[in-house]
Design an enzyme around this catalytic site. Structure first.
Site, PDB file in Angstrom:
ATOM      1  N   ASP A   1       0.851  -1.196   0.000  1.00 17.99           N
ATOM      2  CA  ASP A   1       0.000   0.000   0.000  1.00 17.99           C
ATOM      3  C   ASP A   1       0.883   1.241   0.000  1.00 17.99           C
ATOM      4  OD1 ASP A   1       0.807  -0.466   2.748  1.00 17.99           O
ATOM      5  OD2 ASP A   1      -0.753   0.924   3.406  1.00 17.99           O
TER       6      ASP A   1
ATOM      7  N   GLU B   1       0.041  -0.834   5.919  1.00 21.83           N
ATOM      8  CA  GLU B   1       1.108  -0.256   6.744  1.00 21.83           C
ATOM      9  C   GLU B   1       0.908   1.234   6.919  1.00 21.83           C
ATOM     10  OE1 GLU B   1       4.754   1.482   8.194  1.00 21.83           O
ATOM     11  OE2 GLU B   1       3.812   1.962   6.301  1.00 21.83           O
TER      12      GLU B   1
HETATM   13  N1  BES Z   1       8.694   3.198   5.465  1.00 21.07           N
HETATM   14  C1  BES Z   1       8.103   4.086   6.383  1.00 21.07           C
HETATM   15  C2  BES Z   1       8.879   4.197   7.686  1.00 21.07           C
HETATM   16  C3  BES Z   1      10.276   4.737   7.591  1.00 21.07           C
HETATM   17  C4  BES Z   1      10.682   5.586   6.591  1.00 21.07           C
HETATM   18  C5  BES Z   1      11.167   4.393   8.561  1.00 21.07           C
HETATM   19  C6  BES Z   1      11.977   6.062   6.545  1.00 21.07           C
HETATM   20  C7  BES Z   1      12.456   4.878   8.533  1.00 21.07           C
HETATM   21  C8  BES Z   1      12.868   5.712   7.506  1.00 21.07           C
HETATM   22  C9  BES Z   1       6.679   3.639   6.663  1.00 21.07           C
HETATM   23  O1  BES Z   1       5.996   3.300   5.494  1.00 21.07           O
HETATM   24  C10 BES Z   1       5.921   4.781   7.262  1.00 21.07           C
HETATM   25  O2  BES Z   1       5.748   5.770   6.589  1.00 21.07           O
HETATM   26  N2  BES Z   1       5.435   4.640   8.485  1.00 21.07           N
HETATM   27  C11 BES Z   1       4.608   5.627   9.061  1.00 21.07           C
HETATM   28  C12 BES Z   1       3.848   5.068  10.221  1.00 21.07           C
HETATM   29  C13 BES Z   1       2.473   4.567   9.882  1.00 21.07           C
HETATM   30  C14 BES Z   1       1.749   4.139  11.119  1.00 21.07           C
HETATM   31  C15 BES Z   1       1.654   5.561   9.117  1.00 21.07           C
HETATM   32  C16 BES Z   1       5.425   6.763   9.569  1.00 21.07           C
HETATM   33  O3  BES Z   1       6.588   6.597   9.948  1.00 21.07           O
HETATM   34  O4  BES Z   1       4.881   7.867   9.570  1.00 21.07           O
HETATM   35 MN    MN Z   2       7.095   2.096   4.295  1.00 24.14          MN
HETATM   36 MN    MN Z   3       5.326   5.222   4.512  1.00 24.94          MN
END
Ligand code: BES
Ligand code: MN
Ligand code: MN
Length: 459
Positions: free
Chosen positions: A88, A152
């Site tokens: 996603d 995610e």
């Molecule tokens: N891939 C990211 C997380 C990420 C990006 C970790 C760059 C470290 C470096 C993930 O898809 C993401 O965006 N996670 C969200 C959390 C989610 C609950 C919406 C975030 O970190 O905002």
């Molecule tokens: Mn991600």
């Molecule tokens: Mn992300």
């Protein structure tokens, strides 16, 4: 290994074409208008896993978007790696700020531009291609399981249920994820942690209806003004967060640990230039690396209320809103922090307004064990293909399900990401480097090889 290199060299154009076609599917999990596309994408991922040599591949329905599961078990006596990723993507808006269509991937210079190119389609697809390389050259060194989810970006709550219900199916020795960034291709790094998250929404209500700002303005509190004051009061003059108890459980790092973190290459001038800001901002007493890696933060993600359409309208709005998230570090508990926020916000709200605070979702922070064999395997793999040992760094983002893998499956996670912080994740013109994509595909088989060699970690 030469056979891996040769196989990739022969098939690299097809690998890229396949990724581009995956990027054309607008699998936006947050927006229900894209629900059918999300499903199409899941089916496509299933097909790609099967073509790459995975078995027992299924699209597992959930109360939300489906999870794609597949496996390649070559010998139950060998270690098993569970690869996690997400198909996603974040919403593409604001659309007008994209130079090309978010779901019409284009190659410009050394990059692929499209929503999801780095986060996470381009990254999880490297694992699918690595599987193909290893199965087609008959060199798979361990068992592999794949779990690629579709929620995610909206908090993975259904994946949590799936994991709890499928502990046997998901049995493995370690979880491997490529969904983070490295410093650069010249300075490869491995993330040793993720921050947790607590995501809140606040609603501030003033008068029972929108008012003429000339007739009533000056006599009734404006909820937008009050909301801004409340938000502004949540940082003090040192940019510390003012919510009582917020820092109580924050783990302080030793001088040595902080020094090691700050030894990572960081060019402040380049950083500012890239972002178009003249000065950096942040919590007093901490470096930029520390502010984004080991310190908790509070950010307004969106704020609205009143008239925001074309032209002007003189109105004193009845309501104002904001979406506010907090990044958390060990040992902060996201449910506890959400409660602290709610209580504090309700307490500081003046009598002129009524406030409503709701929790969206959250997740716990995570620290990777750098003494784990899988961390060593990842380091060695990067060394083999980049010619340099990776620098350990704390990632600032969150992948909330990682803490749950540990709690429910007893599994540690290795974050072997190949993106760059400058890939415009969640932003217009998201991109992923062609070199990052190919380098990732080249590195992943080495991880499995070294992990298999270093032996089983759990009984
Ligand atoms: N891939 C990211 C997380 C990420 C990006 C970790 C760059 C470290 C470096 C993930 O898809 C993401 O965006 N996670 C969200 C959390 C989610 C609950 C919406 C975030 O970190 O905002
Ligand atoms: Mn991600
Ligand atoms: Mn992300």
């Amino acid at each position: 290994m030469q056979v891996w290199k040769d196989y990739q060299a022969k098939n690299k154009d097809r690998f890229l074409e396949e990724l581009l076609s995956l990027l054309r599917i607008p699998s936006v999990s947050a927006d229900s208008r894209f629900a059918a596309d999300v499903k199409t994408c899941a089916e496509e991922v299933k097909k790609r896993l099967e073509e790459a040599g995975a078995e027992n591949v299924e699209v597992c329905p959930t109360a939300g978007h489906p999870i794609v599961y597949g496996e390649k078990i070559i010998n139950p006596a060998l270690p098993t790696v569970l690869v996690y990723g997400h198909y996603d993507v974040q919403p593409a808006d604001p659309l007008e700020l994209w130079d090309s269509g978010p779901f019409e991937p284009v190659i410009k210079g050394d990059n692929i531009y499209a929503r999801g190119s780095a986060d996470d389609k381009g990254q999880f697809y490297m694992h699918v291609k690595a599987l193909e390389i290893m199965t087609k050259t008959d060199t798979l060194p361990c068992n592999l399981k794949f779990m690629i989810e579709g929620e995610e970006e909206v908090g993975s709550s259904n994946l949590g249920i799936f994991v709890k219900a499928n502990k046997e199916k998901l049995k493995a020795d370690v979880v491997l994820i490529s969904d983070t960034s490295m410093i650069s291709l010249q300075d490869p790094s491995l993330d040793t942690g993720l921050r947790g998250l607590s995501y809140m929404e606040v609603e501030v209500t003033g008068p029972n209806r929108d008012l003429h700002s000339g007739v009533y303005g000056g006599a009734v509190a404006n909820p937008a003004t009050i909301l801004c004051q409340l938000i502004a009061s949540m940082h003090d003059e040192n940019n510390h967060i003012t919510i009582p108890g917020f820092y109580d459980k924050v783990q302080d790092l030793s001088k040595e640990e902080r020094k090691a973190l700050n030894d990572a290459p960081f060019d402040e001038a380049e950083y500012k230039k890239d972002l178009g800001v003249d000065e950096l901002w942040g919590e007093k007493g901490y470096s930029t690396i520390e502010r984004t890696g080991i310190r908790p933060t509070l950010e307004v993600n969106g704020i609205w209320g009143g008239y925001t359409g074309e032209g002007s309208k003189t109105v004193l709005p009845s309501k104002a809103f904001a979406k506010i998230s907090m990044r958390l570090v060990p040992n902060q508990d996201w449910i506890e922090i959400s409660e602290l926020f709610k209580n504090h916000f309700e307490k500081i709200a003046p009598k002129y307004v009524k406030v409503k605070v709701t929790t969206h979702h959250g997740g716990s922070p995570y620290v990777t064990p750098t003494d784990h064999v899988a961390f060593k395997a990842a380091s060695e793999a990067i060394k083999a293909t980049f010619g340099k040992s990776p620098i350990p760094v704390r990632g600032g983002g969150s992948i909330p399900i990682v803490a749950l893998f540990e709690k429910e499956l007893g599994l540690k996670t290795i974050l072997m990401g190949f993106g760059l912080d400058s890939d415009n994740l969640h932003s217009p013109n998201e991109k992923y480097g062609l070199a990052n994509f190919y380098k990732g595909i080249e590195t992943i088989p080495y991880f499995h090889k070294y992990f298999a060699e270093l032996g089983r970690t759990s009984a």
